[in-house]
Design a protein around this motif. Structure first.
Motif, PDB file in Angstrom:
ATOM      1  N   VAL B 285      54.810   6.184  22.525  1.00 46.32           N
ATOM      2  CA  VAL B 285      53.910   6.862  21.583  1.00 46.32           C
ATOM      3  C   VAL B 285      52.447   6.590  21.883  1.00 46.32           C
ATOM      4  CG1 VAL B 285      54.049   5.065  19.798  1.00 46.32           C
ATOM      5  CG2 VAL B 285      53.549   7.410  19.155  1.00 46.32           C
ATOM      6  N   ARG B 286      52.127   5.396  22.349  1.00 51.07           N
ATOM      7  CA  ARG B 286      50.718   5.091  22.619  1.00 51.07           C
ATOM      8  C   ARG B 286      50.192   5.744  23.885  1.00 51.07           C
ATOM      9  NH1 ARG B 286      48.202   1.406  19.539  1.00 51.07           N
ATOM     10  NH2 ARG B 286      49.503   0.552  17.912  1.00 51.07           N
ATOM     11  N   GLN B 287      51.074   6.381  24.625  1.00 47.28           N
ATOM     12  CA  GLN B 287      50.639   7.116  25.810  1.00 47.28           C
ATOM     13  C   GLN B 287      50.528   8.611  25.538  1.00 47.28           C
ATOM     14  OE1 GLN B 287      49.521   5.641  28.356  1.00 47.28           O
ATOM     15  NE2 GLN B 287      50.150   3.594  27.724  1.00 47.28           N
ATOM     16  N   MET B 288      50.857   9.026  24.327  1.00 45.34           N
ATOM     17  CA  MET B 288      50.835  10.453  23.994  1.00 45.34           C
ATOM     18  C   MET B 288      49.405  10.956  23.878  1.00 45.34           C
ATOM     19  SD  MET B 288      53.404  12.217  21.336  1.00 45.34           S
ATOM     20  CE  MET B 288      53.478  11.014  20.059  1.00 45.34           C
ATOM     21  N   PRO B 289      49.170  12.207  24.275  1.00 46.72           N
ATOM     22  CA  PRO B 289      47.889  12.843  23.960  1.00 46.72           C
ATOM     23  C   PRO B 289      47.939  13.435  22.548  1.00 46.72           C
ATOM     24  CG  PRO B 289      49.253  14.350  25.211  1.00 46.72           C
ATOM     25  CD  PRO B 289      50.049  13.078  25.058  1.00 46.72           C
ATOM     26  N   GLY B 290      46.789  13.811  22.036  1.00 46.21           N
ATOM     27  CA  GLY B 290      46.754  14.579  20.787  1.00 46.21           C
ATOM     28  C   GLY B 290      46.765  13.726  19.536  1.00 46.21           C
ATOM     29  N   ARG B 291      46.600  14.410  18.417  1.00 50.20           N
ATOM     30  CA  ARG B 291      46.541  13.709  17.127  1.00 50.20           C
ATOM     31  C   ARG B 291      47.931  13.370  16.624  1.00 50.20           C
ATOM     32  NH1 ARG B 291      42.439  17.542  16.106  1.00 50.20           N
ATOM     33  NH2 ARG B 291      40.502  16.451  16.574  1.00 50.20           N
ATOM     34  N   ILE B 292      47.996  12.299  15.834  1.00 47.85           N
ATOM     35  CA  ILE B 292      49.257  11.888  15.229  1.00 47.85           C
ATOM     36  C   ILE B 292      48.979  11.538  13.778  1.00 47.85           C
ATOM     37  CG2 ILE B 292      51.143  10.227  15.301  1.00 47.85           C
ATOM     38  CD1 ILE B 292      50.572   9.814  18.264  1.00 47.85           C
ATOM     39  N   PHE B 305      49.047  10.122   3.561  1.00 45.09           N
ATOM     40  CA  PHE B 305      49.108  10.325   5.008  1.00 45.09           C
ATOM     41  C   PHE B 305      47.705  10.270   5.618  1.00 45.09           C
ATOM     42  CE2 PHE B 305      52.605  12.396   2.837  1.00 45.09           C
ATOM     43  CZ  PHE B 305      53.700  11.866   3.500  1.00 45.09           C
ATOM     44  N   VAL B 306      47.642   9.759   6.841  1.00 44.07           N
ATOM     45  CA  VAL B 306      46.363   9.660   7.559  1.00 44.07           C
ATOM     46  C   VAL B 306      46.573   9.986   9.042  1.00 44.07           C
ATOM     47  CG1 VAL B 306      45.324   7.895   6.067  1.00 44.07           C
ATOM     48  CG2 VAL B 306      46.743   7.186   8.002  1.00 44.07           C
ATOM     49  N   LEU B 307      45.491  10.326   9.718  1.00 41.40           N
ATOM     50  CA  LEU B 307      45.534  10.369  11.181  1.00 41.40           C
ATOM     51  C   LEU B 307      45.601   8.927  11.660  1.00 41.40           C
ATOM     52  CD1 LEU B 307      42.808  13.058  11.936  1.00 41.40           C
ATOM     53  CD2 LEU B 307      45.283  13.319  12.132  1.00 41.40           C
ATOM     54  N   THR B 308      46.435   8.662  12.639  1.00 36.53           N
ATOM     55  CA  THR B 308      46.601   7.271  13.049  1.00 36.53           C
ATOM     56  C   THR B 308      46.736   7.161  14.571  1.00 36.53           C
ATOM     57  OG1 THR B 308      47.766   5.230  12.518  1.00 36.53           O
ATOM     58  CG2 THR B 308      49.113   7.203  12.828  1.00 36.53           C
ATOM     59  N   LEU B 309      46.737   5.924  15.042  1.00 43.00           N
ATOM     60  CA  LEU B 309      46.787   5.620  16.485  1.00 43.00           C
ATOM     61  C   LEU B 309      45.684   6.371  17.231  1.00 43.00           C
ATOM     62  CD1 LEU B 309      50.667   5.689  17.068  1.00 43.00           C
ATOM     63  CD2 LEU B 309      49.242   3.798  16.311  1.00 43.00           C
ATOM     64  N   SER B 310      44.512   6.453  16.608  1.00 40.85           N
ATOM     65  CA  SER B 310      43.422   7.276  17.141  1.00 40.85           C
ATOM     66  C   SER B 310      42.748   6.671  18.357  1.00 40.85           C
ATOM     67  CB  SER B 310      42.354   7.489  16.078  1.00 40.85           C
ATOM     68  OG  SER B 310      42.928   7.957  14.900  1.00 40.85           O
ATOM     69  N   THR B 311      43.022   5.401  18.617  1.00 40.99           N
ATOM     70  CA  THR B 311      42.336   4.762  19.747  1.00 40.99           C
ATOM     71  C   THR B 311      42.781   5.326  21.089  1.00 40.99           C
ATOM     72  OG1 THR B 311      43.950   3.020  19.510  1.00 40.99           O
ATOM     73  CG2 THR B 311      41.768   2.593  18.629  1.00 40.99           C
ATOM     74  N   ARG B 312      43.798   6.186  21.073  1.00 40.10           N
ATOM     75  CA  ARG B 312      44.192   6.877  22.309  1.00 40.10           C
ATOM     76  C   ARG B 312      43.212   7.998  22.624  1.00 40.10           C
ATOM     77  NH1 ARG B 312      47.671  10.127  20.947  1.00 40.10           N
ATOM     78  NH2 ARG B 312      47.149   9.870  18.754  1.00 40.10           N
ATOM     79  N   GLU B 313      42.453   8.433  21.607  1.00 38.11           N
ATOM     80  CA  GLU B 313      41.775   9.725  21.690  1.00 38.11           C
ATOM     81  C   GLU B 313      40.338   9.643  22.180  1.00 38.11           C
ATOM     82  OE1 GLU B 313      42.731  12.522  18.418  1.00 38.11           O
ATOM     83  OE2 GLU B 313      43.819  10.828  17.606  1.00 38.11           O
ATOM     84  N   GLN B 314      39.826  10.812  22.556  1.00 42.03           N
ATOM     85  CA  GLN B 314      38.520  10.882  23.218  1.00 42.03           C
ATOM     86  C   GLN B 314      37.376  10.390  22.342  1.00 42.03           C
ATOM     87  OE1 GLN B 314      36.380  13.226  21.808  1.00 42.03           O
ATOM     88  NE2 GLN B 314      37.922  14.167  20.521  1.00 42.03           N
ATOM     89  N   HIS B 315      37.442  10.587  21.027  1.00 37.97           N
ATOM     90  CA  HIS B 315      36.283  10.222  20.214  1.00 37.97           C
ATOM     91  C   HIS B 315      36.128   8.704  20.129  1.00 37.97           C
ATOM     92  CE1 HIS B 315      39.593  10.577  17.305  1.00 37.97           C
ATOM     93  NE2 HIS B 315      38.978   9.696  16.586  1.00 37.97           N
TER      94      HIS B 315
END
Lengths: 125, 449, 504
Positions: B285-292, B305-315
């Protein structure tokens, strides 16, 4: 008890004999906030001083941890991978990241001692 | 201008509050040489009626699918979209909201994305899914990159069953990276040997099921071969309705499953926007692209509910992010999840069965047409046929279009350099096809062949 | 108000809504389908699904109520003022929605014979005409699916050009520190390395530092203009000149193009390449996070490298080119997505463009800039503006005005939610501390702005008055209060499972 040495990237290393124990500083955990994920290096991995060796993540930040010394990873702390919050609670004691067999102990001379690090941190605030 | 509320006196009052007399002063930072005079020689604005007329005129130049017996698929499928979906999709609270960064005012979006992620994971037989990608093609490319990241291997093996545009998109994604793509030849008969090509440099094998030419494949031997060699199996599904009837990729051992979600909820829209579904195993899961989206509790202990595991993402991760994706396909994901909610377990199974049964019916009708041979051994709702005597399928399609029948896609459209595919035609059948449509196709074919 | 307890858990119009999985009754139908013809022998090759999927069964009235209730937990532009900086939350015209649903446009397949889709190609071609006309650029790649995808498309064209001209060693990309995260992420996907460029005290690119970083290994620069601080890059012509003299390209991130559309031609700024977010500048709905569309305008040098497919004017009308061999001189770097681009978004953007016209778009960017400067002027004596004005379409404040109050930027934003506004963008750009980035857009009336200003000033006074507890507790009037993001990330629950997702 040997003395801790510190890097400008907020890692610490404590050396006993030829083995060092590595972690991140209280300042670093405070700056990151509640940690939610920690990735530690595999045992046996060879590191050069300054190599990326671990990852720490809070909800809104991610940061690489750089090895304060060269050598081979002996053991990683599995507890912090399961309980990242321990890094917030006990960054410079229980939440050590890994131990490393030093290949070049002379490198440590380039790191800061506690007093110098405290002074360095004060300059950042 | 109807979208701009200011009156001239509003503008004067605001300029006075700013302390200037001329609005041009606000553009003082623009180099003088780049300031354009009032007009660009572009047409002036128009009222609703005039604009609507312009679009009605352009729409009138098209032959829309609803006006013709229609058998085109090849990655975009014409399914009935229940009326409730478009009505609800048009609610301003869904339509005009942003990415749900402020969870306290976005629980609607976050909850439907959580439900969507669950439906996608169930449908694909996987453990976890993200909140959508742009489309199947880009999701396919991102999955290949993800597999390379996980395995730390450079080579991506693309099956000839893969939609040629997914293949091209993936090759383009990899073009200037350290990864390499090896694409196999188009494979209408399902004869290729993928297993023999897996080696210690293979990050993943990418197959499509049902394949681009319609064929279904038992992926278990391939999954085993991949895993024995430390590679991942990535399965692409272009027609999600098939999953109501066909064994899921997850059940057959896939590690990453990517689906083009357009079939459910969205209509065709000339192929865009699409909807990329992206599912994998928990451990990746931590290698997935996109929002979760993830479940949590609020200050009062209530589920939210929240957006999570965001540290994978570009921002957050910038050049080290798993992908550069930001805007995804939120509203398309809503259409998809609504359609699947209306269908449910019972409805999806029934819809899938209906599609398959109608396709089998068309196949049996075509068997009576002289000069046509069905190539696909197994299929869901789309199959490949070939015309005898090397007749050009493109010419047949053009001839039938002239008769008002949209009779599938010639394979040559995608593979102009493959003369052996010149007579091959892809035909898709869905619940929207009637008995009369099929008879019209058959009799038109009898006329031109 | 939040301490009122009801038996049902509902609170008047704030209705609780379970997950669809918690409302299922197996066998319920939401859709009536015709009977299938008899099927003696399936053609599934032995791959029929064996186990059920696990999807819930609901009826249509349940489904309609479910999504209606979910919608009521969302804030949209239709609900109220949405000053989310850098996101351009302006009014989405409903005419665009209506024409996008015309069957002659919506019910088309991308692989129909080209003789049957001339009107669809005309939509693409007409939108391209406008994008080229407004920017002054000679070519546009229509197919990128969103802004970040357009960035990547532009950088791929740049890389392809360099590779074609024996300049493949150019791998460094200069990106200002204030850039969107997508910029460095897109550069990395093209095999480029990112070299950050600092800003000067005025919030613009430090031109001397920038020039010092130029060299013959630089592929391009990526500059957002107006930049993410809401400021026009005053030295943009000099930046462009130095870039070109160094043999590099000028990529412009067009996320903020809405500030200058109809007033400034991109071609006059020395830009080689820029993506346009149709879902920002041309008012197509954000849809809770997409779909977007990111056509990318290209200079003459880059135009031959535009990806497939594209539309050309042929002898028998418009022609969709899907293979490079069909056009002499085309050197496409590849294909960026399936099919022919975000057609549904194209229709909506074109409807907006035809409605506004060249004159209307000029007025729109003017009003957007006027509104932002009005906010800046009215708030700057109380909030701390990060840079002097004038600003462009958005105004940037930092958290110095909250110093020693105990209130953070986040707390301040959450209080705005209780006051009925969507918060501004927070903590971006990263170059100022505790950023509050406000983009009012041209859609808002002076009355709305005045109401917002009154609230912001009132909250600032409250913060300075020591009412920090109120801020920490906000929001209190929303369907959910602050959510535990640490819990969500430490123990990820990313889907429903039977019996595992209880309500609290």
């Amino acid at each position: 008890m040997s003395e801790m040495r510190f890097t400008k990237d907020h890692e610490w290393i404590k050396v006993e004999g030829s083995t060092g124990t590595v972690g991140i500083t209280d300042y670093a955990q405070h700056a990151l906030g509640d940690l939610v994920f920690v990735e530690v290096p595999e045992a046996g991995r060879t590191l050069k001083q300054g190599d990326e060796c671990a990852v720490v993540e809070s909800v809104k930040a991610a940061s690489e941890v750089y090895s304060p010394a060269s050598g081979t990873v002996v053991k990683a702390n599995a507890t912090i991978a399961d309980q990242p919050g321990l890094v917030n609670e006990s960054p410079e004691d229980k939440a050590w990241f890994f131990t490393i067999t030093l290949s070049d102990p002379s490198e440590l001379a380039g790191l800061m001692d506690r007093a110098a690090y405290d002074e360095y941190v004060k300059g950042l605030e | 201008m109807r979208y701009l509320p200011h009156t001239e006196s509003d503008r004067r009052a605001m300029l006075a509050a700013i302390g200037i007399s001329d609005v041009e002063q606000l553009f003082a930072d623009v180099p003088v040489s780049a300031r354009q005079a009032a007009s660009f020689d572009l047409p002036a604005g128009q009222g609703e009626m005039a604009v609507e007329r312009a679009f009605t005129r352009m729409a009138g130049k098209n032959l829309s699918a609803g006006c013709a017996p229609f058998f085109i698929g090849a990655g975009i499928y014409r399914h009935h979209v229940p009326a409730a979906i478009d009505q609800l999709l048009s609610r301003g609270e869904f339509l005009t909201s942003y990415t749900p960064y402020q969870p306290e005012v976005s629980q609607g979006t976050l909850q439907y994305l959580f439900e969507f992620q669950t439906q996608v994971a169930l449908l694909t037989g996987m453990e976890v899914a993200n909140a959508s990608m742009y489309d199947g093609a880009t999701a396919c490319a991102e999955a290949a990159v993800m597999a390379a990241r996980i395995t730390k291997r450079p080579r991506v093996l693309l099956s000839g069953s893969l939609h040629p545009q997914y293949r091209e998109t993936t090759e383009t994604f990899l073009k200037y990276t350290e990864l390499e793509a090896e694409a196999l030849s188009p494979d209408p008969l399902g004869m290729e040997d993928l297993i023999g090509r897996i080696d210690s440099r293979t990050a993943c094998v990418v197959v499509q099921n049902p394949g681009f030419f319609g064929g279904l494949q038992d992926l278990r031997p391939l999954a085993e071969a991949c895993h024995a060699d430390g590679a991942l199996l990535m399965v692409m599904v272009a027609e999600p309705v098939s999953l109501g009837l066909v064994e899921s990729p997850g059940a057959m051992g896939a590690d990453i499953v990517v689906v083009e979600g357009q079939s459910l909820g969205m209509g065709m829209n000339f192929g865009g926007p699409g909807l990329g579904l992206f599912a994998t195993r928990d451990k990746y899961v931590r290698q997935m692209p996109g929002r979760i989206v993830g479940q949590t509790v609020d200050q009062d202990g209530r589920r939210g509910f929240v957006l999570t595991l965001s540290t994978r993402e570009q921002h957050i991760r910038r050049e080290k992010a798993t992908s550069n994706i930001c805007t995804n396909s939120g509203l398309c994901a809503l259409a998809f999840t609504m359609h699947l909610t209306l269908l449910g377990e019972t409805g999806l199974a029934r819809l899938a069965h209906l599609n398959h049964a109608l396709a089998v019916r068309l196949e049996s009708k075509l068997r009576a047409v002289k000069g046509i041979k069905v190539l696909s051994q197994s299929y869901f709702n789309e199959f490949a046929v070939t015309f005898a005597d090397d007749i050009d399928a493109t010419a047949i399609v053009e001839a039938l279009a002239a008769k008002g029948i949209l009779a599938g896609v010639p394979a040559a459209r995608f593979f102009p350099g493959w003369p052996e595919l010149r007579p091959v035609l892809l035909l898709a059948v869905t619940e929207t096809n009637t008995e009369a449509d099929m008879d019209a196709l058959v009799s038109a074919l009898n006329e031109v062949l | 108000m939040s301490d009122i307890q009801t038996i049902s858990g509902h609170r008047g119009l704030l209705l609780e809504e379970p997950l669809i999985f918690e409302q299922s009754s197996p066998g319920r139908d939401g859709i009536d389908l015709p009977e299938a013809p008899p099927l003696d022998l399936d053609r599934l090759g032995g791959l029929a699904r064996k186990a059920p999927i696990g999807l819930p069964d609901l009826s249509e009235p349940q489904m309609v109520r479910h999504y209606t209730r979910l919608s009521q937990k969302n804030y949209g532009i239709d609900s109220g003022f949405y000053p989310l900086g850098s996101c351009t939350m302006k009014h989405n015209p409903r005419l665009s929605e209506k024409v996008a649903r015309l069957p002659g446009l919506a019910d088309l397949h991308p692989f129909q014979p080209q003789s049957t889709i001339q009107g669809a190609l005309e939509v693409i071609d007409l939108l391209a005409f406008w994008l080229k006309g407004l920017t002054g650029m000679p070519a546009v790649a229509m197919s990128p699916a969103a802004g970040a995808h357009g960035e990547w498309c532009g950088l791929m064209a740049i890389r392809a050009y360099h590779e074609d001209h024996g300049q493949g060693h150019r791998r460094r990309v200069l990106v200002p520190e204030s850039a969107h995260g997508t910029n460095p992420a897109s550069a990395a996907m093209c095999g480029f390395t990112v070299d950050p460029v600092p800003a000067n005290a005025l919030g613009r690119v430090d031109v001397e530092a920038f020039k010092a970083k130029l060299g013959d290994d630089v592929a391009c620069i990526m500059v957002t203009n107006p930049n993410t601080c809401g400021l026009f890059e005053t030295e943009i012509l000099e930046i462009a000149k130095a870039t070109h003299e160094a043999g590099a390209f000028f990529y412009c991130d067009g996320a903020n193009y809405n500030a200058i559309v109809g007033r400034v031609k991109i071609s006059d700024l020395g830009i080689d390449c820029m993506h346009i977010n149709l879902h920002k500048t041309f008012s197509t709905p954000h849809g809770g996070g997409g779909p977007g569309s990111g056509p990318t305008v290209l200079s003459d040098k880059l135009a031959p490298y535009a990806p497939l497919p594209f539309v050309v004017h042929g002898q028998n009308g418009l022609k969709l080119i899907e293979h490079a061999e069909e056009v002499e001189g085309a050197r496409p770097f590849g294909r960026v997505k399936g099919f022919h681009g975000q057609f549904g978004v194209f229709i909506r953007a074109l409807a907006y463009i035809l409605s506004m016209g060249g004159d209307g778009m000029r007025q729109a960017s003017t009003d957007a800039v006027l509104n932002a400067n009005y906010l800046l002027a009215r708030l700057k004596d109380v909030l701390t503006a990060s840079f002097d004005g004038p600003c462009m379409h958005e105004c940037l404040f930092d958290d110095r005005f909250l110093k020693d109050t105990g209130v953070s930027t986040l707390d301040f934003a959450k209080m705005l939610i209780d006051e009925g506004f969507h918060p501004m963008t927070m903590y971006f750009p990263l170059v100022v501390h505790g950023a509050l980035l406000m983009e009012p857009t041209e859609s808002e009336t002076k009355e709305t702005l005045d109401g917002f200003i009154r609230v912001v000033l009132g909250l600032a006074a409250k913060a300075k008055d020591g009412q920090v507890e109120d801020f920490k507790a906000a929001p209190r009037l929303t369907p959910r209060r602050r959510l535990d993001e640490t819990l969500a990330a430490r123990t990820p629950v990313l889907r429903w499972k039977p019996g595992a997702n209880s309500a609290s």
